[in-house]
Design a protein around this motif. Structure first.
Motif, PDB file in Angstrom:
ATOM      1  N   GLY A  36      49.322 -38.530  25.287  1.00 31.09           N
ATOM      2  CA  GLY A  36      50.973 -38.833  25.794  1.00 31.09           C
ATOM      3  C   GLY A  36      51.805 -39.661  23.380  1.00 31.09           C
ATOM      4  O   GLY A  36      52.704 -39.765  24.091  1.00 31.09           O
ATOM      5  N   GLY A  37      51.233 -38.774  22.906  1.00 36.72           N
ATOM      6  CA  GLY A  37      51.706 -39.860  21.636  1.00 36.72           C
ATOM      7  C   GLY A  37      52.214 -38.946  20.999  1.00 36.72           C
ATOM      8  O   GLY A  37      53.570 -39.481  20.292  1.00 36.72           O
ATOM      9  N   CYS A  38      53.168 -37.692  21.515  1.00 43.03           N
ATOM     10  CA  CYS A  38      53.987 -36.724  21.120  1.00 43.03           C
ATOM     11  C   CYS A  38      55.367 -37.580  21.554  1.00 43.03           C
ATOM     12  O   CYS A  38      56.923 -36.408  21.676  1.00 43.03           O
ATOM     13  N   GLY A  39      55.328 -38.190  23.101  1.00 42.44           N
ATOM     14  CA  GLY A  39      56.876 -38.453  23.132  1.00 42.44           C
ATOM     15  C   GLY A  39      57.364 -39.836  22.461  1.00 42.44           C
ATOM     16  O   GLY A  39      56.424 -39.900  21.068  1.00 42.44           O
ATOM     17  N   PHE A  40      57.735 -39.917  23.348  1.00 41.95           N
ATOM     18  CA  PHE A  40      58.706 -41.124  22.116  1.00 41.95           C
ATOM     19  C   PHE A  40      58.400 -42.774  21.853  1.00 41.95           C
ATOM     20  O   PHE A  40      58.344 -42.712  20.387  1.00 41.95           O
ATOM     21  N   ILE A  41      57.869 -43.580  22.179  1.00 41.86           N
ATOM     22  CA  ILE A  41      56.956 -44.109  22.884  1.00 41.86           C
ATOM     23  C   ILE A  41      55.376 -44.141  22.027  1.00 41.86           C
ATOM     24  O   ILE A  41      55.556 -44.726  20.630  1.00 41.86           O
ATOM     25  N   GLY A  42      55.262 -42.686  22.655  1.00 50.08           N
ATOM     26  CA  GLY A  42      54.266 -42.454  21.768  1.00 50.08           C
ATOM     27  C   GLY A  42      53.879 -41.754  20.418  1.00 50.08           C
ATOM     28  O   GLY A  42      53.150 -42.265  19.235  1.00 50.08           O
ATOM     29  N   ARG A  43      54.823 -41.464  19.565  1.00 45.88           N
ATOM     30  CA  ARG A  43      55.713 -41.390  18.441  1.00 45.88           C
ATOM     31  C   ARG A  43      55.193 -42.521  17.500  1.00 45.88           C
ATOM     32  O   ARG A  43      55.156 -42.646  15.933  1.00 45.88           O
ATOM     33  N   ASP A  74      50.116 -32.698  25.740  1.00 47.69           N
ATOM     34  CA  ASP A  74      50.042 -31.226  26.964  1.00 47.69           C
ATOM     35  C   ASP A  74      51.407 -30.720  25.893  1.00 47.69           C
ATOM     36  O   ASP A  74      51.367 -29.254  26.499  1.00 47.69           O
ATOM     37  N   LEU A  75      51.944 -31.130  25.679  1.00 50.89           N
ATOM     38  CA  LEU A  75      53.882 -30.904  25.356  1.00 50.89           C
ATOM     39  C   LEU A  75      54.332 -30.283  26.468  1.00 50.89           C
ATOM     40  O   LEU A  75      55.416 -29.873  26.374  1.00 50.89           O
ATOM     41  N   SER A  76      54.287 -31.166  27.022  1.00 50.29           N
ATOM     42  CA  SER A  76      55.133 -30.812  28.374  1.00 50.29           C
ATOM     43  C   SER A  76      56.897 -30.844  28.751  1.00 50.29           C
ATOM     44  O   SER A  76      57.794 -30.993  29.155  1.00 50.29           O
ATOM     45  N   SER A  77      56.536 -31.844  27.630  1.00 43.95           N
ATOM     46  CA  SER A  77      58.007 -32.495  27.105  1.00 43.95           C
ATOM     47  C   SER A  77      57.602 -33.540  25.218  1.00 43.95           C
ATOM     48  O   SER A  77      58.999 -33.628  25.064  1.00 43.95           O
ATOM     49  N   GLY A  78      57.059 -33.363  25.146  1.00 43.06           N
ATOM     50  CA  GLY A  78      57.272 -33.614  24.018  1.00 43.06           C
ATOM     51  C   GLY A  78      57.031 -32.832  22.488  1.00 43.06           C
ATOM     52  O   GLY A  78      57.185 -31.722  22.999  1.00 43.06           O
ATOM     53  N   ASP A  79      57.284 -33.460  21.337  1.00 41.78           N
ATOM     54  CA  ASP A  79      57.753 -32.139  20.042  1.00 41.78           C
ATOM     55  C   ASP A  79      57.329 -33.093  18.961  1.00 41.78           C
ATOM     56  O   ASP A  79      56.777 -33.516  18.583  1.00 41.78           O
ATOM     57  N   PRO A  80      55.689 -31.762  19.669  1.00 45.03           N
ATOM     58  CA  PRO A  80      54.750 -31.909  18.235  1.00 45.03           C
ATOM     59  C   PRO A  80      55.210 -31.670  16.508  1.00 45.03           C
ATOM     60  O   PRO A  80      54.678 -32.345  15.636  1.00 45.03           O
ATOM     61  N   LEU A 138      46.672 -33.419  16.233  1.00 45.34           N
ATOM     62  CA  LEU A 138      46.733 -33.234  17.743  1.00 45.34           C
ATOM     63  C   LEU A 138      45.996 -32.624  18.346  1.00 45.34           C
ATOM     64  O   LEU A 138      45.435 -31.370  17.591  1.00 45.34           O
ATOM     65  N   GLU A 139      45.761 -33.088  19.502  1.00 52.71           N
ATOM     66  CA  GLU A 139      44.660 -32.294  19.924  1.00 52.71           C
ATOM     67  C   GLU A 139      45.744 -32.003  21.762  1.00 52.71           C
ATOM     68  O   GLU A 139      46.490 -32.438  21.744  1.00 52.71           O
ATOM     69  N   GLU A 140      46.014 -30.468  21.353  1.00 48.55           N
ATOM     70  CA  GLU A 140      47.287 -29.959  22.658  1.00 48.55           C
ATOM     71  C   GLU A 140      45.578 -29.737  23.561  1.00 48.55           C
ATOM     72  O   GLU A 140      45.036 -29.245  24.225  1.00 48.55           O
ATOM     73  N   GLY A 141      46.289 -30.471  25.008  1.00 52.90           N
ATOM     74  CA  GLY A 141      45.209 -30.585  26.232  1.00 52.90           C
ATOM     75  C   GLY A 141      46.119 -31.734  26.874  1.00 52.90           C
ATOM     76  O   GLY A 141      46.749 -32.538  26.785  1.00 52.90           O
ATOM     77  N   CYS A 142      45.542 -31.952  28.604  1.00 50.50           N
ATOM     78  CA  CYS A 142      46.126 -32.543  29.487  1.00 50.50           C
ATOM     79  C   CYS A 142      45.624 -34.460  29.909  1.00 50.50           C
ATOM     80  O   CYS A 142      43.605 -33.831  30.118  1.00 50.50           O
ATOM     81  N   VAL A 143      45.993 -34.933  30.229  1.00 46.90           N
ATOM     82  CA  VAL A 143      44.623 -35.736  30.784  1.00 46.90           C
ATOM     83  C   VAL A 143      44.253 -35.530  31.699  1.00 46.90           C
ATOM     84  O   VAL A 143      43.286 -36.214  32.850  1.00 46.90           O
ATOM     85  N   THR A 144      44.813 -34.265  32.727  1.00 45.58           N
ATOM     86  CA  THR A 144      43.215 -34.208  33.679  1.00 45.58           C
ATOM     87  C   THR A 144      42.743 -34.098  33.258  1.00 45.58           C
ATOM     88  O   THR A 144      41.653 -33.514  34.708  1.00 45.58           O
ATOM     89  N   ASP A 145      41.822 -32.930  32.470  1.00 44.37           N
ATOM     90  CA  ASP A 145      41.062 -32.872  31.491  1.00 44.37           C
ATOM     91  C   ASP A 145      39.920 -33.910  31.282  1.00 44.37           C
ATOM     92  O   ASP A 145      39.857 -33.825  30.388  1.00 44.37           O
ATOM     93  N   ALA A 146      39.074 -34.214  33.001  1.00 44.36           N
ATOM     94  CA  ALA A 146      37.977 -35.316  31.760  1.00 44.36           C
ATOM     95  C   ALA A 146      37.287 -35.094  30.679  1.00 44.36           C
ATOM     96  O   ALA A 146      37.561 -36.057  30.241  1.00 44.36           O
ATOM     97  N   ASP A 147      37.321 -34.204  30.993  1.00 41.04           N
ATOM     98  CA  ASP A 147      36.034 -34.183  30.218  1.00 41.04           C
ATOM     99  C   ASP A 147      36.308 -34.571  28.459  1.00 41.04           C
ATOM    100  O   ASP A 147      35.958 -34.394  26.956  1.00 41.04           O
ATOM    101  N   LYS A 148      37.370 -33.226  28.099  1.00 41.45           N
ATOM    102  CA  LYS A 148      38.492 -33.145  27.204  1.00 41.45           C
ATOM    103  C   LYS A 148      38.249 -34.601  26.226  1.00 41.45           C
ATOM    104  O   LYS A 148      38.186 -34.766  25.388  1.00 41.45           O
TER     105      LYS A 148
END
Length: 314
Positions: free
Chosen positions: A8-15, A33-39, A48-58
């Protein structure tokens, strides 16, 4: 130099966290996953790795190359979470479960960002980390479940018997430059400043006596970076707060003073079932990390106002 993974590093706190770690000479990889963050707002030297934390393997694969992990990724808007409870639970609780598993597997310390929402309607007194958690929202419940995942892994270990070293931070109301006032995730401060700059009235819900513990973003980042130094197994929970409560109507008045103009307010809806007061006790963070919030509300509002004004005029 250390290598950190931030979900979630593209979000407000993450940046802001990414910038701070890079400024200290560390290497940072961001999973978002860039659903709300701005790359586009992410520092160019971050990976930057695009992906979601629901992807356990990634997530597990990225953790293999890290010396520590900050887990911030979440659907943080209570309204957005309520609109799609299944998806929100998968990201907020399931994502945390995956982050915990990845940290255990790679034997790296984890800083898990929870929320003051776990306390529910605690009342006007400052709550310490031992206060009973009775969240009122699905978001708060998911955050509390996230804490349980970390605590269990810290107590019982994971594959190979490795026990997690986890620091859980419960931020209260975070604000500051870089927060998008038009986002559904925006806090009351950014919305009030945006209204003031446009000449619109500030909408105050209810009687305006509801109060919050507002912590400036730079202060919270200082706490987060201090937390990653804790590497011994076990779980530690700390509030991310100032210990000072400010009512919404006092906040509106202070923003009016900073704007230097006649600020109008208008009544909003009287919301039922919400949290009237939210105030944290900062004592544990001070005792363990020597951390105390340093930015007074007036100064933080001034910095935030100047940033939003500059952005509006661009």
């Amino acid at each position: 130099m250390a290598r950190y993974l931030i979900t979630g590093g593209c979000g407000f706190i993450g940046r802001h966290l990414t910038s701070a770690l890079l400024g200290d000479g560390h290497d940072v990889t961001v999973l978002d996953d860039l659903s709300s963050g701005d790359p586009a707002k992410l520092p160019s030297t971050a990976h930057l790795e695009e992906g979601c934390v629901t992807d356990a393997d990634k997530l597990a694969k990225l953790a293999e190359d890290a010396d520590g992990m900050f887990h911030l990724a979440a659907i943080a808007s209570i309204a957005a979470a309520e609109a799609n409870l299944e998806r929100a639970h998968a990201v907020n609780a399931g994502g945390a479960e995956n982050a915990v598993a990845a940290a255990v597997r790679s034997h790296i310390p984890l800083v898990l960002i929870s929320s003051a929402a776990v306390y529910g309607a605690a009342g006007p007194e400052a709550v310490s980390e031992t206060y009973p958690c009775l969240p009122l929202s699905a978001y708060g419940a998911d955050k509390l479940q996230s804490e349980h995942y970390a605590t269990e892994a810290a107590q019982n270990g994971g594959p190979g018997g490795k026990r997690l070293a986890a620091t859980i931070v419960r931020p209260f109301n975070v604000y500051g430059p870089g927060q998008d006032s038009g986002s559904p995730y925006a806090g009351v401060i950014s919305r009030f400043i945006a209204a003031a700059l446009s000449g619109a009235p500030l909408r105050v819900n209810g009687d305006g006596n509801q109060s919050r513990d507002f912590i400036f973003i730079d202060d919270l980042i200082g706490l987060l970076t201090a937390c990653v130094s804790r590497t011994r197994p076990g779980t530690l929970i700390v509030n991310g707060c100032t210990g000072t409560a400010t009512s919404v109507k006092v906040l509106a008045s202070e923003i009016g003073r900073i704007c230097g103009g006649d600020i109008r307010t208008e009544p909003g809806l009287e919301r039922s079932g919400g949290v009237a007061h939210s105030l944290g006790n900062p004592g544990r963070a001070a005792e363990i990390f020597g951390f105390r919030a340093r930015i007074e509300l007036a100064e933080g509002l001034r910095r935030t106002f100047n940033w939003q004004k500059g952005t509006t005029l661009q």
